[in-house]
Design a protein around this motif. Structure first.
Motif, mmCIF file in Angstrom:
data_model
loop_
_atom_site.group_PDB
_atom_site.id
_atom_site.type_symbol
_atom_site.label_atom_id
_atom_site.label_comp_id
_atom_site.label_asym_id
_atom_site.label_seq_id
_atom_site.Cartn_x
_atom_site.Cartn_y
_atom_site.Cartn_z
ATOM 1 N N ARG A 213 0.686 -6.305 1.177
ATOM 2 C CA ARG A 213 2.101 -6.318 0.829
ATOM 3 C C ARG A 213 2.330 -6.834 -0.594
ATOM 4 N NH1 ARG A 213 7.035 -5.956 2.813
ATOM 5 N NH2 ARG A 213 8.618 -7.308 1.930
ATOM 6 N N TYR A 214 1.665 -7.926 -0.920
ATOM 7 C CA TYR A 214 1.898 -8.556 -2.230
ATOM 8 C C TYR A 214 1.402 -7.664 -3.370
ATOM 9 C CZ TYR A 214 2.184 -12.114 -5.849
ATOM 10 O OH TYR A 214 2.509 -12.797 -6.983
ATOM 11 N N MET A 215 0.152 -7.215 -3.237
ATOM 12 C CA MET A 215 -0.484 -6.496 -4.341
ATOM 13 C C MET A 215 0.206 -5.162 -4.615
ATOM 14 S SD MET A 215 -4.558 -5.901 -4.790
ATOM 15 C CE MET A 215 -4.669 -4.444 -3.785
ATOM 16 N N TYR A 216 0.834 -4.614 -3.577
ATOM 17 C CA TYR A 216 1.526 -3.339 -3.765
ATOM 18 C C TYR A 216 3.032 -3.545 -3.943
ATOM 19 C CZ TYR A 216 -3.002 -1.470 -2.319
ATOM 20 O OH TYR A 216 -4.344 -1.184 -2.234
ATOM 21 N N GLY A 217 3.408 -4.751 -4.301
ATOM 22 C CA GLY A 217 4.787 -5.008 -4.704
ATOM 23 C C GLY A 217 5.814 -4.893 -3.590
ATOM 24 N N GLY A 218 5.401 -5.238 -2.368
ATOM 25 C CA GLY A 218 6.382 -5.300 -1.284
ATOM 26 C C GLY A 218 6.743 -3.957 -0.685
ATOM 27 N N GLN A 219 5.917 -2.928 -0.947
ATOM 28 C CA GLN A 219 6.244 -1.605 -0.388
ATOM 29 C C GLN A 219 5.966 -1.521 1.108
ATOM 30 O OE1 GLN A 219 4.912 1.902 -2.764
ATOM 31 N NE2 GLN A 219 4.073 0.402 -4.167
ATOM 32 N N LEU B 171 4.982 0.534 -10.542
ATOM 33 C CA LEU B 171 4.860 1.048 -9.177
ATOM 34 C C LEU B 171 4.775 -0.095 -8.154
ATOM 35 C CD1 LEU B 171 4.750 4.060 -8.584
ATOM 36 C CD2 LEU B 171 2.258 3.941 -8.662
ATOM 37 N N CYS B 172 4.021 -1.130 -8.494
ATOM 38 C CA CYS B 172 3.833 -2.267 -7.580
ATOM 39 C C CYS B 172 4.432 -3.542 -8.178
ATOM 40 C CB CYS B 172 2.349 -2.458 -7.263
ATOM 41 S SG CYS B 172 1.552 -0.973 -6.667
ATOM 42 N N ARG B 173 5.475 -3.383 -8.969
ATOM 43 C CA ARG B 173 6.200 -4.504 -9.581
ATOM 44 C C ARG B 173 5.276 -5.447 -10.358
ATOM 45 N NH1 ARG B 173 11.302 -4.414 -6.090
ATOM 46 N NH2 ARG B 173 10.598 -3.341 -4.252
ATOM 47 N N ARG C 97 2.352 -6.407 -9.635
ATOM 48 C CA ARG C 97 1.456 -7.256 -8.822
ATOM 49 C C ARG C 97 0.042 -6.677 -8.726
ATOM 50 N NH1 ARG C 97 6.286 -9.009 -9.061
ATOM 51 N NH2 ARG C 97 7.066 -10.520 -7.544
ATOM 52 N N GLY C 98 -0.094 -5.362 -8.938
ATOM 53 C CA GLY C 98 -1.382 -4.723 -8.675
ATOM 54 C C GLY C 98 -2.149 -4.355 -9.933
ATOM 55 N N HIS D 23 -4.783 -0.783 -8.686
ATOM 56 C CA HIS D 23 -4.160 -0.848 -7.360
ATOM 57 C C HIS D 23 -2.881 -0.033 -7.278
ATOM 58 C CE1 HIS D 23 -6.556 -4.597 -8.009
ATOM 59 N NE2 HIS D 23 -7.151 -4.045 -6.982
ATOM 60 N N HIS E 189 -0.237 2.305 -6.034
ATOM 61 C CA HIS E 189 0.082 2.539 -4.616
ATOM 62 C C HIS E 189 1.551 2.935 -4.578
ATOM 63 C CE1 HIS E 189 -0.167 1.324 -0.237
ATOM 64 N NE2 HIS E 189 1.074 0.950 -0.423
ATOM 65 N N ASP E 190 1.848 4.025 -3.930
ATOM 66 C CA ASP E 190 3.232 4.504 -3.914
ATOM 67 C C ASP E 190 3.509 5.167 -2.575
ATOM 68 O OD1 ASP E 190 5.790 5.044 -4.967
ATOM 69 O OD2 ASP E 190 5.159 7.055 -5.575
ATOM 70 N N VAL E 191 4.049 4.389 -1.665
ATOM 71 C CA VAL E 191 4.238 4.866 -0.294
ATOM 72 C C VAL E 191 5.079 6.140 -0.267
ATOM 73 C CG1 VAL E 191 5.296 4.307 1.924
ATOM 74 C CG2 VAL E 191 3.889 2.610 0.758
ATOM 75 N N TRP F 233 -1.753 5.883 -1.221
ATOM 76 C CA TRP F 233 -2.088 4.555 -0.728
ATOM 77 C C TRP F 233 -3.247 3.966 -1.479
ATOM 78 C CZ3 TRP F 233 -2.697 3.784 5.209
ATOM 79 C CH2 TRP F 233 -1.448 3.961 5.848
ATOM 80 N N GLY F 234 -3.153 2.651 -1.526
ATOM 81 C CA GLY F 234 -4.266 1.761 -1.623
ATOM 82 C C GLY F 234 -5.298 2.050 -2.670
ATOM 83 N N ALA F 235 -4.908 2.263 -3.928
ATOM 84 C CA ALA F 235 -5.945 2.145 -4.933
ATOM 85 C C ALA F 235 -6.518 0.771 -4.678
ATOM 86 C CB ALA F 235 -5.349 2.237 -6.313
ATOM 87 N N TYR G 171 7.178 -11.137 -1.913
ATOM 88 C CA TYR G 171 6.346 -10.070 -1.315
ATOM 89 C C TYR G 171 5.066 -10.573 -0.678
ATOM 90 C CZ TYR G 171 9.458 -7.751 -4.552
ATOM 91 O OH TYR G 171 10.570 -7.382 -5.250
#
Lengths: 336, 331, 376
Positions: A112-118, B100-102, B104-105, B109, B111-113, B118-120, B325
């Motif tokens: 959750r954290y690493m993907y910015g809460g998605q 994409l992940c604010r 954080r990644g 990483h 990642h775009d649901v 998913w999940g670099a 998050y």
């Protein structure tokens, strides 16, 4: 309300949550037992028969026996959770974390954290902790301090049937990964447990016993060891307040501090090893936030810094007992 | 709809133009990143995908909105190919607040649901296990979706990769395992680290089809993925594709690549380049005019200029949101 | 000079589960002249802290239990003497008492689970306290308040079952009864009570209701006037008092100790009576699936909507004897409507008590109930 064992309470909790929410699935080694073996298809229900009967009730789409591949099925459970299922993944013994550590601490905890809460990762990992069966170092550890290190995980350590059922409901309904640690020596413990579903919130310690002289924080099975000591100490006129944090993440430090501020003394009883554990953590928090309330140094009652032996006499030495707790309480009371 | 002919008749001209645009976009994006990284200002590690474009674009041309693509740490190309907002992709690589992940990644990483991306993942090989979970959920929920897990030759040596192949096979999960064998796991050659040299042969041991294709040939990748995806969608279980390819840059930017044979990259650029191969094929077959392809090159060039200007100007995440998050209740 | 006498003051048994109690504090000193009803000491049980009142007049000659002592039920707390008694005799009395005293064996099963009966398809829980000395008198039925359960009658049910059978009930949505209250209205709740009386209890009873239970009792009496021999309404929401709506909402939504504690404290004059374990027991009860929804329905249909309605009118329509007991300091349901009640109604206001007047002044309330019923 009726009397149920820890095992029955957990089984009932699983059944009720699976009825309540069709997205709850069960994954793990021998959670049914007997897949493809030609005999009974629901042979085991796990080595301790906790999940017995669930395959028959919910079918193979929701109760899945896996190969001995913790990394794969734990990763799969995380992926399924990210897709909206609510997997309950069974990591038979918490000692096996070694083979799926990356999945739990680098994938689940960070997702959750690493993907910015998605995402939400509503994953529950049920796992057995604790010594007492004489099964040596790779099946007997208490690794909840390890799980508690990782922000992103929640960690639950129920000490009895009532808490086990209520905390399991919260774990399964929670939108974050939860490590649910069942102490293997508690499965036969009996307690009144409501028949209806109920959920106990995380981060709310339980005052198992009230007392004004010493605060004893005890975790998982150690709650019962602490209670045994407290009953004995009561006869000497020493009032022990026994607190069961119930979850180590989140940790209800507020209740612990509130109690220490009243008693001025703290003994922590933990079956996990003496270093880098919850006992050390709780001692540190109290030393930081309630130092002026302390009338005596904090004492940790833990096993020694050693792997766990199989020999019954050595294992007995390993596990903290009421005598050690009584000695610790005498010490903080200045009655050596 | 003007349908392409011969070997490539499975795709419309629009689809072919889109594939070309995708590969060109990744190429210019990565070439530019190479330059920008050398100039400073890009935080962390970046692993560039230049050279491997046909692989991700050939995969994504077969995916629907219900499908999930599991990315690797060499994440930029697949993210762009899957259709993630390229401005947000660049901002994430620059660790900006509305990346994409604010922020954080970062680069590894993406990642775009909402794009089904998913999940670099820095835990190489894990994507296959996560993909099995997405596939199980898709099957339980009857979404019709499949999961395609990208994994490198390095990740293919992880235990979780082998465990997940086994699990996918015994449960007949709708999964496609796409091994992008670019010849090097960091600085160690696949020829050294892969017993027998061929990853696709491992598929046989797990009772699933395994094929090898030229990862620089968009059409070869497309066809192999099409077949594997159809198999997965039909409920027949997983497949493995090994797409052999080479990256044009190092494992990460700053890698001097002294382990690589002299002239290797030049040879691939000259004779095997996916964009060159694609152009030749569509021009020779008279499917698309040179001018149309050149026009795309021009448009993409301008786009990438704007993408970088936007990313560089964007602010870092607000420090007040540092602890957000971690848990679902943190919002 | 009157008769001389030595009386043992012993650890009381409050509720079936009580095995021991802890002396918190003596409220009178050794040597004090005491009279019936005088508060002697505070005793803490697992559930709460309560005051032991004197049931004899005399001199508190000796205090044998000190603050902090945890003692079994029946243990000696002190000695009360009447008339001239030598200290030697007192010493001998204490010695003999302590030698003979054997704590009652507390069986594990002492806190028996309530019984359950099927009432029109709804499972309703109740307990029966057989009369210790059956004189064929009409039984007594206790109905608890909003969010409570029949365990709240631990100080009353056993004690009042001396001469008559006593029943306690868990209202629908409460305690061990089914978590189903239909629309949550008073007539529906009253119907469940009547259904239980008809199915397994007895057709005619004296009814004691607390708070919401008082409102249910009034409704029961209106619908089935013959079945209700008398009404004792405690903290009488049934008399149409204004209820603190904020309390109701806060009580319903609290699911943590810290959230619930202030609302539990609001129930008592002495907020320390809302102990941690009382709060935890309440949380345990509220957590059960369906409870919150039931409470909300009852709140909407039977409390909030009636909170401002003066139902004194209803009371005037009833012909059975009625007494109403109020805690003067009630902070949940104001006692303003204790005024202007029909003269036929016994109207008792208890000082230094709040909404939980039956807990805060248990002995007094027990006496009031016993006397009132006797007079009927």
């Amino acid at each position: 309300m009726s009397k149920k064992t820890y095992r029955q309470a957990i089984n009932e909790g699983l059944v009720q949550e699976m009825h309540r929410d069709p997205s709850v699935i069960l994954i793990g080694e021998d959670v049914a037992g007997g897949a493809g073996a030609g005999g009974d298809v629901d042979a085991w229900g796990g080595p301790m028969a906790v999940t017995k009967g669930l395959l028959s009730e919910f079918g193979p789409k929701r109760v899945l026996d896996t190969p001995i591949s913790e990394a794969a099925y734990m990763g799969l459970a995380i992926g399924a959770a990210a897709s909206g299922l609510r997997p309950v993944a069974d990591l038979m013994f918490n000692d096996f974390i070694g083979v799926c550590f990356d999945q739990i601490v680098n994938q689940a905890a960070k997702y959750r954290y690493m993907y910015g809460g998605q995402d939400r990762i509503p994953l529950t990992v049920r796992t057995m902790i604790g010594a007492g069966l004489g099964i040596s170092s790779q099946h007997s550890q208490c690794l909840y301090p390890v799980f508690s290190y990782f922000a992103g995980l929640k960690v639950v350590i129920p000490s009895g049937p009532y808490d086990a059922k209520g905390l399991l409901a919260s774990a399964i309904r929670d939108d974050d990964p939860v490590i649910f640690c069942e102490h293997k020596m508690l499965y036969e413990m009996v307690e009144e447990v409501p028949d209806e579903p109920y959920a106990i919130p995380f981060g709310e310690a339980k005052f198992v016993r009230e007392g004004e002289d010493v605060t004893i924080v005890a975790l998982s099975r150690m709650v019962h060891i602490a209670m045994e000591a407290a009953e004995s100490l009561a006869k000497e006129g020493i009032g022990c307040e026994v607190i069961d944090p119930r979850t180590t993440t989140p940790l209800d430090t507020e209740s612990i501090i509130e109690s220490v501020e009243e008693t001025g003394r703290l003994v922590i009883v933990d079956e996990a090893g003496p270093r880098c554990g919850m006992a050390s953590e709780i001692a540190a928090v109290v030393a930081e936030e309630a130092f002026s309330a302390l009338n005596a140094p904090i004492i940790k009652v833990t096993p020694p810094y050693t792997p766990i032996p199989a020999a019954p006499n050595l294992e007995k030495l390993y596990i903290p007992d009421a005598g050690q707790v009584i000695t610790a309480v005498h010490k903080v009371m200045g009655r050596e | 709809m003007d349908t392409a002919q011969g070997l490539i008749m499975k795709q419309s001209k629009t689809e072919l133009l889109s594939a070309y645009r995708g590969m060109r976009t990744i190429r210019i994006f990565e070439d530019r990143m190479h330059v920008e990284f050398a100039g400073g200002g890009v935080p962390g590690f970046v692993h560039l995908y230049a050279g491997q474009e046909a692989s991700a674009v050939g995969v994504c041309a077969n995916l629907t909105d219900a499908d999930i693509l599991l990315n690797t740490h060499r994440a930029h190309g697949p993210a762009i190919a899957r259709g993630a907002d390229i401005f947000a992709v660049a901002k994430e690589i620059y660790c900006r607040g509305d990346g994409l992940c604010r922020g954080r990644g970062g680069s590894a990483h993406l990642h775009d649901v909402k794009s089904g991306l998913w999940g670099a993942n820095s835990g190489v090989g894990s994507g296959v296990a996560l993909g099995c979970g997405a596939a199980l959920a898709a099957r339980n929920n009857e979404t019709g979706g499949i999961a395609v897990a990208l994994v490198g030759d390095g990740g293919a040596n992880q235990g979780v990769f082998l465990e997940a192949m086994n699990l996918a096979s015994i449960w007949k999960l709708p999964v496609v395992i796409m091994v992008e064998n670019n010849g090097y796991a960091e600085a160690t050659a696949a020829d050294y680290a892969i017993a027998g040299g061929d990853i696709h042969k491992r598929a046989a041991a797990f009772d699933m089809p395994g094929v090898v294709v030229d990862g620089h040939d968009y059409f070869a990748v497309y066809d192999a993925v099409l077949e594997a995806a159809e198999r997965a969608r039909a409920g027949h279980g997983p497949s493995l594709i090994e797409a052999k390819q080479r990256r044009y840059y190092g494992h990460f930017e700053g890698d001097a690549q002294s382990y690589r044979p002299k002239g290797e990259v030049e040879e691939y650029r000259k004779n095997r380049d996916c964009l060159k191969q694609f152009r030749q094929k569509v021009i020779l077959d008279d499917l698309i005019a040179t001018a149309e392809l050149d026009a795309i090159d021009g448009e993409v060039g301008e786009l990438i200029d704007r993408v970088y200007a936007d990313a560089i100007a964007a602010p870092f995440p607000s420090e007040g949101e540092f602890m957000q998050y971690i848990y679902a209740t943190d919002t | 000079m009157g008769d001389s006498n030595i009386i043992a003051l012993m650890m009381p048994k409050w509720g079936m589960a009580m095995a021991s109690g802890k002396v918190v504090d003596w409220l009178v000193d050794e040597g004090t002249q005491i009279s019936v009803g005088e508060e002697l000491l505070e005793i803490e049980t697992e559930k709460t802290v309560n005051v032991l009142e004197a049931i004899d007049t005399g001199t508190l000659s000796r205090i044998t239990a000190q603050s902090g002592d945890e003692l079994p039920v029946g243990a000696l707390l002190g000695v009360i003497t009447q008339g001239g008694v030598s200290s030697k005799s007192v010493e001998a009395f204490i010695l003999e008492f302590q030698e003979r005293f054997v704590p009652e064996e507390v069986s594990e099963e002492v806190d028996t689970a309530p019984l359950n009966a099927d009432v029109d398809g709804l499972s309703i829980a109740y307990r029966k306290y057989e009369a210790k000395n059956d004189q064929g008198k009409l039984p007594l039925l206790f109905i608890h308040g909003f969010g409570g359960n029949q365990d709240g009658w631990m100080y009353h049910a056993a004690e009042l079952s001396e001469n008559r059978t006593v029943y306690t009930i868990d209202l629908p949505g409460h305690g061990a009864s089914e978590k189903e209250v239909a629309d949550g209205t008073l007539p529906n709740l009253a119907k469940a009570v009547y259904g239980l009386m008809e199915t397994v209890l007895e057709p005619r009873v004296h009814v004691v209701g607390h708070s919401l239970g008082a409102a249910v009792a009034v409704e029961l009496a209106i619908q089935f006037p013959y079945q209700v021999a008398s009404l004792t309404l405690i903290s009488g929401a049934g008399a149409g008092t204004s209820v603190d709506k904020q309390y109701i909402e806060g009580f319903i939504s609290a699911n943590r100790r810290k959230q619930l504690k202030p609302y539990m404290q609001q129930l008592f004059v002495n907020s320390e009576l809302a102990t941690r374990s009382m709060v935890e027991d309440m949380l345990d009860a509220k957590r059960i699936e369906g409870v919150e929804e039931c409470l909300r329905k009852i709140s909407d249909a039977a409390i909030i909507s009636l909170g401002d309605v003066d139902i004194r009118g209803n009371l005037t329509r009833l012909t059975m004897p009625i007494q109403i007991i109020w805690g003067k300091e009630d902070r949940v349901a104001s006692i303003v409507e204790a005024k202007n009640l029909p003269a036929s109604i016994e109207n008792i206001i208890v000082d230094d008590a709040g909404h939980m007047v039956h807990i805060e002044a248990a002995r007094k309330v027990n006496n009031l109930i016993a006397e009132f019923i006797k007079s009927v």
